[in-house]
Structure formats: structure tokens, C-alpha cells
Design an enzyme around this catalytic site. Structure first.
Site: not given
Ligand code: SIN
Length: 530
Positions: A19-20, A40, A48, A52-54, A121, A237, A285, A344, A368, A379
Site C-alpha cells: 500500500v505505501a 523481490k 498488504t 483483513q479488518g479494514g 476492532e 495478533h 490487542r 503480526h 510498516e 499500534r
Molecule cells: C485484523 O483484521 O485483525 C488485523 C488488522 C490490523 O492488524 O490492523
């Protein structure tokens, strides 16, 4: 000295295609720069695509939510080490960054009323995380950016690992040395190299990160003279799918599953997050991962369980998690999902300003691999895609602005391949998993450092695996040194011999550089404005 087989020129070399990296590359191209993206592996093989979450962002359509509330949640998760100015600036840029991503073709999920769908989350006080494809947000972000890069015919050099930044006598970056899949060297001459290489989850035996997450960019930046910070804060995570002991990437079970009502159970079927934190299963988390680790230790179980059986239409809402569970013979609609924590996210990284500039002229970092001050000691969930979008775009603008300063032409190009310590990856991962996971102590950290040092031989990496092993060896020593120095527990850095927060450490990041012999040196950095 190694003779270079080929050379090419660009205004900016972007290393990494997540993404970056792709955001920076697309923006730099729009600003009229000649861009080359180096990766690579395959273009979509980074972290990226696995998010999952958003994207955590305040778009102004959720009653009661505000950028200020998002800032407050981020600072709380960061446990006193986030830089408040960085948090406020990056989060405030979020809506424009997401609008730009949508204009590039990313499609987010919609609620029945047509507004963007929202999930929640750990650590978020509101439903503000915007998902795509249910739980396939990263895959959609990656798809859209790769499609935009393809449409624009951005030069992509796949299968080339970045080895070292080339610099002139004053230390200013003049290009990048790479190796192709067959170990053949090449050089990209450019006055700007922008690292977007992701994190280093592969330091651990079990991680949510793909095989590409070996910290090469961070190691390269340190060798070029950059400063890193917050390396002790490796986020675990709380919930990856547990299918027995295994090494490598484990399927993530997004926190959004808990955000939408699933609860954690111990081996006796009891909820154990109630009473641990006011947000119970939706605590930040680090709190949840710590509670799971303690529960596993107390019960002797290999995993805990995530009960999502009460969630309606699990397969439609969480298709990625559902597919991973089904592949393991688990039906999340009918039975609790076995889960454990896994490495994670690297909260620390190369120190940059809010425009991706490092301390090395011509070297930039975003995503990251970088440490902007947004994450602090932990984070907040789903802030990372947002940071990649915002800082990727800012870094492209910084490269364009800095390009207006003329530089002397670079001289004859021979690549000096440095000899570096290389320890076997399995030794490094075992040592880090035993000593530098959730729960660390001085003796364990020192023993792990000795183990890695004893296993290392000095050599010149001649291929991608060698470059990765050198990075992992260096980063193991760097993380162990930082973790050994911080004699307190804070955020995702948990010291069993120093279980409390200690205000002596409040608001001061640990910075790390390499000495003349290439050894990590840790010092207390500048106080952050919390
Ligand atoms: C998750 O969907 O639980 C991970 C999202 C994240 O690490 O920002």
C-alpha cells in the site's frame, strides 16, 4: 567489489509494492517523476494483501465519532509513546487518502443505506473501520493499486531484492544495488530511494506475515546510517488459526470477528477476557494477546477458542476466515475456532518525519518499515493501511520537493558488497520465539543474543535468501538489544522481570543505530510530544 551487470536510471526508486510503495509510486509518477518500483517477489506478495479488518478512518458519517476520538484511541493504544502531533496529522489526512484510493478503483463494502459499511476492532471506541470484501480489505487495496500501476505502465522490477543503498562520499543516496533471482547484480541510479518494504514478522516461527516480511529495508536503512526506533514493540495478533505446531505464515482471524460479537473461551469453555479490561474481548490487542498467553500457561492448552457461532451468516461476512477454517476442517458457524497469538506488526522502524524523510539524505521510508510516531508502543488496529496511504503520498511529495535541490553527478559505479553476519534462519526464529515473544526477561534476551551471535558467520549475501538472512540476523540483535534495554512493560513489550510500567521510560523512545563495526547501539531518543 562486484562488477555490475546492468544499470538503469530513475528519479526515484520505490522498494516494495504494498500500500505505501504503490501509493508513493503512483503519486510520484503523477508529479512527473521517473519512477521504478522494485520488489523481490511477485508484485502482490507483501503483507498488504493479507490485511483483513479494514482501514481505520473517520469519514464524518458515523454519529458520535470524530477524528479527535480516533486520535484518543490511537494514543491510548500507543501507551504513552505515540507522538501526538504525528497521530493528529496522519489521522486528519485519512479521509482524503481513502477518497484518493477509491478514485483509483478500490471498492469498499456498503451498508444497506448506501453509506460505507463499518466494523470495529480492539481498542476502537466506535465502529469506524471500513472493510472491503468482508474481511479481504488488504486484497482489495492491493488489487486496486496494482491495477492503477498497470494502467499507468509504472515500471515494475519484480524478482529483484534490494541489497544496499549506494551513497556518495557525503553519505547522500545515489541509487540502489539489487540482485535478481539468479543472484546477478544490478544498479539503479537515482537521487531518491523510498523504502516501503514492510515489517519483519519472519523473525518468529509463527506469524501472520508472508515469507517476504524479513526486514530487508530496515536492515538496509541501518547500514546506510539511518536511525531506527521502537524496535522492541513487536505486536502479536491475538488470534491466528491454530492447526497444530507450524512454522511460517498462519491464517489471521480478524479482530473484526470479536468486534462483531465473538468471544474468547478457555479450554473449559469459560470467557476469560471479562474482568481483564473494561472492553473485555475488544480490549487493545496487546491486552488480549497477553491474556491469551497467560491463559495458555495456566491451563497447559495449545490454543484458546473463539466462539463466533452466534454471528449471523459468518461465511458471507468473513469469507477469508471462513475459507481458512474450512480448509482446516472447522465450521465456524457451528464450533469455536482454535486460535493463538502470532507475531503480526512491527510498531517501530526507520525513524522518519511525517513526509517519509530519514536522517540519510535521499533515503525515504513509508509504511510498516518506517517509524513515524503514530503507533508508539502498540499500534491501534487498522491504522496501518491508513498510515501507508497517507505517508506514502506525503513521501512522494517530499521526494519531488527535495529533487529541486541540485546534486553533484555520481561517479563510477562499482558495488562494494559488504560482509555481514549471517545466522541460519531457523536458529534466529527459534531464539526470537523463545525469548522475545509475549513475555521477555533479561536472562532470556541475553541468551538469545548469544545464541544468534554464536550461530552467525560473516559472509557476503549472494542471493535473496542471503540478503534476507542477513537482515533477520541484524534485526534479531537489534530487537533483542532494544528489548533488553527497556526495563519495564509497556504496550506490546512485556517484561516478566519488570511487569509494571515505569514512568522513567514514559515518552522516550529507544533509538538504535549501527556502530562502525555494524553492531546495534541503543540510546534513549528524543522525548515524544504526547
Ligand atoms: C485484523 O483484521 O485483525 C488485523 C488488522 C490490523 O492488524 O490492523
Amino acid at each position: 567489489m562486484t562488477a555490475v551487470l546492468w544499470e538503469a536510471e530513475a528519479d526515484v526508486v520505490v522498494v516494495g509494492s504494498g500500500v505505501a510503495g504503490l501509493t508513493a509510486a503512483l503519486d510520484a509518477a503523477e508529479l512527473g517523476m521517473r519512477v521504478v518500483v522494485v520488489t523481490k517477489d511477485a508484485v502482490d506478495a507483501g503483507s498488504t494483501g493479507y490485511a483483513q479488518g479494514g482501514v481505520a478512518v473517520v469519514l464524518g458519517d458515523v454519529p458520535g465519532d470524530s477524528v479527535e476520538a480516533h486520535v484518543a484511541d490511537t494514543l491510548t493504544a500507543g501507551a504513552g509513546l505515540s507522538d501526538a502531533a504525528a497521530v493528529a496529522e496522519i489521522l486528519a489526512d485519512g479521509p482524503a487518502a481513502v477518497a484518493r484510493l477509491r478514485a483509483r478503483g478500490a471498492v469498499f463494502d456498503s451498508a444497506p443505506d448506501g453509506r460505507p459499511a463499518r466494523t470495529r476492532e480492539g481498542g476502537h471506541s466506535a465502529f469506524r473501520v471500513v472493510p472491503a470484501g468482508g474481511d479481504a480489505t488488504g486484497a482489495e487495496v492491493e488489487r486496486a493499486l496494482v491495477a492503477a500501476a498497470t494502467d499507468r505502465r509504472l515500471p515494475l522490477l519484480v524478482g529483484h531484492v534490494a541489497v544496499d543503498a549506494l551513497r556518495d562520499g557525503s553519505g547522500t543516496v545515489t541509487g540502489l544495488a539489487v540482485l535478481d533471482d539468479a543472484g546477478r547484480p544490478g544498479v539503479l541510479r537515482a537521487p531518491a530511494v523510498l523504502l516501503a518494504t514492510g515489517g519483519y514478522g519472519q523473525l518468529y516461527l509463527s506469524t501472520t506475515n508472508p515469507a517476504t516480511a524479513t526486514g530487508d529495508g530496515l536492515a538496509l536503512a541501518l547500514r546506510a546510517g539511518a536511525t531506527a526506533a521502537d524496535l522492541e514493540f513487536v505486536q502479536f495478533h491475538p488470534t491466528v488459526l491454530y492447526t497444530g505446531p507450524a512454522v511460517g505464515r498462519r491464517p489471521l482471524v480478524t479482530e473484526a470477528v470479536r468486534g462483531e460479537g465473538a468471544v474468547l473461551l478457555d479450554r473449559a469453555g469459560r470467557r476469560f477476557m471479562t474482568g481483564v479490561h473494561p472492553l473485555a474481548d475488544l480490549a487493545p490487542r496487546d491486552v488480549v494477546a497477553g491474556a491469551i498467553t497467560r491463559t495458555l500457561a495456566a491451563t497447559g492448552a495449545d490454543c484458546v477458542h473463539l466462539d463466533a457461532t452466534a454471528l449471523p451468516d459468518f461465511a458471507r461476512r468473513f469469507p477469508t476466515v471462513h475459507a481458512a477454517c474450512r480448509a482446516a476442517g472447522i465450521d465456524p458457524a457451528r464450533e469455536p475456532i482454535p486460535v493463538t497469538p502470532a507475531a503480526h506488526y512491527a510498531c517501530g522502524g526507520v525513524v522518519t518525519d511525517l513526509h517519509g524523510r530519514t536522517a540519510v539524505p535521499g533515503l525515504y521510508a513509508a509504511g510498516e518499515v518506517a517509524r513515524t510516531g503514530l503507533h508508539g508502543a502498540n499500534r491501534l488496529a487498522s491504522n496501518s493501511l491508513l498510515e501507508g496511504l497517507v505517508v506514502g503520498a506525503r513521501a512522494a511529495r517530499a521526494v519531488a520537493a527535495d529533487a529541486r535541490t541540485p546534486r553533484p553527478a555520481a561517479g563510477e559505479c562499482l558495488v562494494a558488497a559488504p560482509a555481514v553476519p549471517l545466522a541460519p534462519r531457523g536458529v534466529v526464529q527459534q531464539a526470537m520465539t523463545v525469548a522475545a515473544g509475549i513475555g521477555r526477561d533479561a536472562a532470556g534476551l541475553a541468551a538469545a543474543s548469544d545464541r544468534v551471535e554464536a550461530a552467525a558467520v560473516v559472509g557476503v549475501p549472494v542471493d535473496r535468501a542471503g540478503v534476507e538472512d542477513a537482515a533477520l540476523t541484524l534485526l534479531a540483535q537489534a530487537v533483542l538489544a532494544a528489548a533488553g534495554t527497556r526495563t519495564e512493560s509497556r504496550g506490546c513489550h512485556v517484561r516478566t522481570d519488570f511487569p509494571e510500567r515505569d514512568d522513567v521510560w514514559q515518552r522516550a523512545s529507544l533509538e538504535l543505530t549501527l556502530d562502525a563495526a555494524g553492531q546495534p547501539v541503543v540510546r534513549t531518543g528524543t522525548a515524544v510530544a504526547a
